[in-house]
Scaffold this motif. Structure first.
Motif, PDB file in Angstrom:
ATOM      1  N   HIS A 182      14.819   1.669  -6.879  1.00 50.98           N
ATOM      2  CA  HIS A 182      16.227   1.287  -6.860  1.00 50.98           C
ATOM      3  C   HIS A 182      16.366   0.055  -6.319  1.00 50.98           C
ATOM      4  N   PHE A 183      16.029  -0.192  -4.771  1.00 51.69           N
ATOM      5  CA  PHE A 183      16.394  -1.200  -4.145  1.00 51.69           C
ATOM      6  C   PHE A 183      15.853  -2.692  -4.853  1.00 51.69           C
ATOM      7  N   THR A 210      17.478  -0.547  11.300  1.00 52.15           N
ATOM      8  CA  THR A 210      16.064  -0.658  10.042  1.00 52.15           C
ATOM      9  C   THR A 210      16.435   0.416   9.091  1.00 52.15           C
ATOM     10  N   LEU A 211      15.805   0.024   8.040  1.00 51.21           N
ATOM     11  CA  LEU A 211      15.840   1.110   6.963  1.00 51.21           C
ATOM     12  C   LEU A 211      14.454   0.945   6.159  1.00 51.21           C
ATOM     13  N   PHE A 212      13.704   2.005   6.032  1.00 51.22           N
ATOM     14  CA  PHE A 212      12.433   2.110   5.198  1.00 51.22           C
ATOM     15  C   PHE A 212      12.636   2.778   4.088  1.00 51.22           C
ATOM     16  N   LEU A 213      12.367   2.285   2.888  1.00 54.69           N
ATOM     17  CA  LEU A 213      12.808   2.536   1.301  1.00 54.69           C
ATOM     18  C   LEU A 213      11.285   2.728   0.902  1.00 54.69           C
ATOM     19  N   ALA A 245       0.819  -1.294   0.120  1.00 54.83           N
ATOM     20  CA  ALA A 245       0.037   0.030  -0.088  1.00 54.83           C
ATOM     21  C   ALA A 245       0.794   1.176   0.067  1.00 54.83           C
ATOM     22  N   GLN A 246       1.931   1.252   0.455  1.00 48.79           N
ATOM     23  CA  GLN A 246       2.872   2.408   0.559  1.00 48.79           C
ATOM     24  C   GLN A 246       3.907   2.103  -0.443  1.00 48.79           C
ATOM     25  N   GLN A 247       4.068   1.339  -1.107  1.00 49.78           N
ATOM     26  CA  GLN A 247       4.938   0.937  -2.226  1.00 49.78           C
ATOM     27  C   GLN A 247       6.281   1.037  -1.611  1.00 49.78           C
ATOM     28  N   GLY A 248       6.763   0.411  -0.435  1.00 46.11           N
ATOM     29  CA  GLY A 248       7.581   0.531   0.351  1.00 46.11           C
ATOM     30  C   GLY A 248       8.388  -0.738   0.623  1.00 46.11           C
TER      31      GLY A 248
END
Length: 77
Positions: A41-42, A31-34, A17-20
């Motif tokens: 890119h990830f 932690t890393l939120f993209l 839903a957040q396209q992440g």
């Protein structure tokens, strides 16, 4: 939220839903939120890992490098 990768050292969680994506380092507790362009890119970088290197050791090494310097410590209050 969907768990799309789980190893001894990392989880990758997808948030459609957040396209992440969220990268969670179990060992170093970071932690890393993209989201947006960084998530795109990830995803592309993950897809570019050669098929013969798509084992846990190589993927965990890739994730460790990806999180280096940008991931945040997980803080429990």
């Amino acid at each position: 939220m969907n768990v799309i990768y789980n190893s001894e050292h990392f989880w990758i969680l997808a948030y459609p839903a957040q396209q992440g994506f969220e990268l969670l380092d179990k060992e170093l507790q970071r932690t890393l939120f993209l989201q947006g362009a960084s998530a795109w890119h990830f995803r592309n970088a993950m897809e570019e890992i050669p098929a013969d290197e798509r084992d846990e050791a190589h993927i965990d090494e890739f994730l460790d490098d990806y999180c280096e310097g940008t991931a945040h410590a997980i803080v429990i209050h």
